[in-house]
Design a protein around this motif. Structure first.
Motif, mmCIF file in Angstrom:
data_model
loop_
_atom_site.group_PDB
_atom_site.id
_atom_site.type_symbol
_atom_site.label_atom_id
_atom_site.label_comp_id
_atom_site.label_asym_id
_atom_site.label_seq_id
_atom_site.Cartn_x
_atom_site.Cartn_y
_atom_site.Cartn_z
ATOM 1 N N ASN A 10 0.844 -1.194 0.000
ATOM 2 C CA ASN A 10 0.000 0.000 0.000
ATOM 3 C C ASN A 10 0.876 1.238 0.000
ATOM 4 O OD1 ASN A 10 -2.498 -1.418 0.201
ATOM 5 N ND2 ASN A 10 -2.030 -1.784 2.340
ATOM 6 N N LEU A 11 0.600 2.136 -0.932
ATOM 7 C CA LEU A 11 1.281 3.423 -0.996
ATOM 8 C C LEU A 11 0.257 4.514 -0.763
ATOM 9 C CD1 LEU A 11 3.556 2.897 -4.136
ATOM 10 C CD2 LEU A 11 4.196 2.707 -1.739
ATOM 11 N N THR A 12 0.644 5.521 -0.014
ATOM 12 C CA THR A 12 -0.273 6.614 0.293
ATOM 13 C C THR A 12 0.362 7.949 -0.061
ATOM 14 O OG1 THR A 12 -1.642 7.615 2.007
ATOM 15 C CG2 THR A 12 0.489 6.782 2.697
ATOM 16 N N ASN A 13 -0.471 8.875 -0.492
ATOM 17 C CA ASN A 13 -0.027 10.228 -0.776
ATOM 18 C C ASN A 13 -0.456 11.094 0.397
ATOM 19 O OD1 ASN A 13 0.351 12.865 -1.698
ATOM 20 N ND2 ASN A 13 -0.104 12.290 -3.808
ATOM 21 N N ARG A 38 -4.158 12.088 0.709
ATOM 22 C CA ARG A 38 -4.599 10.951 1.511
ATOM 23 C C ARG A 38 -5.150 9.810 0.660
ATOM 24 N NH1 ARG A 38 -7.156 13.666 6.920
ATOM 25 N NH2 ARG A 38 -5.311 14.875 7.423
ATOM 26 N N GLN A 39 -4.727 9.763 -0.581
ATOM 27 C CA GLN A 39 -5.140 8.687 -1.475
ATOM 28 C C GLN A 39 -4.229 7.483 -1.251
ATOM 29 O OE1 GLN A 39 -4.820 9.644 -5.610
ATOM 30 N NE2 GLN A 39 -6.124 7.958 -6.251
ATOM 31 N N ILE A 40 -4.816 6.297 -1.186
ATOM 32 C CA ILE A 40 -4.053 5.070 -0.999
ATOM 33 C C ILE A 40 -4.180 4.229 -2.263
ATOM 34 C CG2 ILE A 40 -3.880 2.919 0.307
ATOM 35 C CD1 ILE A 40 -4.881 4.418 2.737
ATOM 36 N N LYS A 41 -3.045 3.734 -2.737
ATOM 37 C CA LYS A 41 -3.035 2.851 -3.897
ATOM 38 C C LYS A 41 -2.379 1.544 -3.503
ATOM 39 C CE LYS A 41 -3.211 6.214 -7.536
ATOM 40 N NZ LYS A 41 -2.996 6.397 -8.941
ATOM 41 N N LEU A 61 5.048 6.528 -8.826
ATOM 42 C CA LEU A 61 4.249 6.916 -7.660
ATOM 43 C C LEU A 61 5.141 7.487 -6.560
ATOM 44 C CD1 LEU A 61 1.675 3.987 -7.351
ATOM 45 C CD2 LEU A 61 1.240 6.322 -8.115
ATOM 46 N N HIS A 121 6.126 10.964 -7.259
ATOM 47 C CA HIS A 121 5.019 11.916 -7.162
ATOM 48 C C HIS A 121 4.521 12.089 -5.727
ATOM 49 C CE1 HIS A 121 4.770 11.308 -11.556
ATOM 50 N NE2 HIS A 121 4.394 12.579 -11.518
ATOM 51 N N TYR A 137 4.116 9.715 -3.213
ATOM 52 C CA TYR A 137 3.568 8.567 -2.489
ATOM 53 C C TYR A 137 4.657 7.948 -1.633
ATOM 54 C CZ TYR A 137 -0.821 8.490 -5.069
ATOM 55 O OH TYR A 137 -2.041 8.809 -5.569
ATOM 56 N N ALA A 193 2.499 3.025 3.203
ATOM 57 C CA ALA A 193 1.385 3.300 4.105
ATOM 58 C C ALA A 193 1.516 2.567 5.430
ATOM 59 C CB ALA A 193 0.068 2.924 3.435
#
Length: 102
Positions: free
Chosen positions: A4-7, A11-14, A79, A82, A84, A87
């Protein structure tokens, strides 16, 4: 292995997979299109056209095979560049063990 990667800004999680991309293997350039990864969509499209047209599609299949091995690494690196980040601790350990972060 999925991580899991988060910005932190949005607060978006990918959730992304590390390793071979079966989705690129089967669906080719549609994967970056669906993910909104415009840079790699247009790069894959250009390479597929350049290699696919003169070889009646065989070059395009070869592009899909090669990018199956490298696309997830490219996507994760984009990501991370940018903003990220991992998480959780598991994701951070996985990124370190696969040499994405130091």
């Amino acid at each position: 292995m999925k991580i899991n990667l988060t910005n932190p800004a949005t607060r978006q999680i990918k959730q992304v997979k590390i390793g071979f991309s079966w989705t690129v293997f089967f669906f080719g350039l549609f994967v970056p299109l669906i993910r909104g990864d415009w840079k790699w969509f247009f790069i894959l499209l250009a390479i597929t056209i350049i290699l696919g047209v003169p070889t009646l599609g065989f070059g395009g299949a070869l592009v899909g095979l090669v990018f199956s091995f490298i696309y997830n690494r490219l996507y994760i690196n984009d990501l991370l560049s940018h903003g990220y980040g991992p998480a959780d601790d598991y994701s951070e350990t996985a990124l370190q063990s696969h040499n994405f972060i130091g």
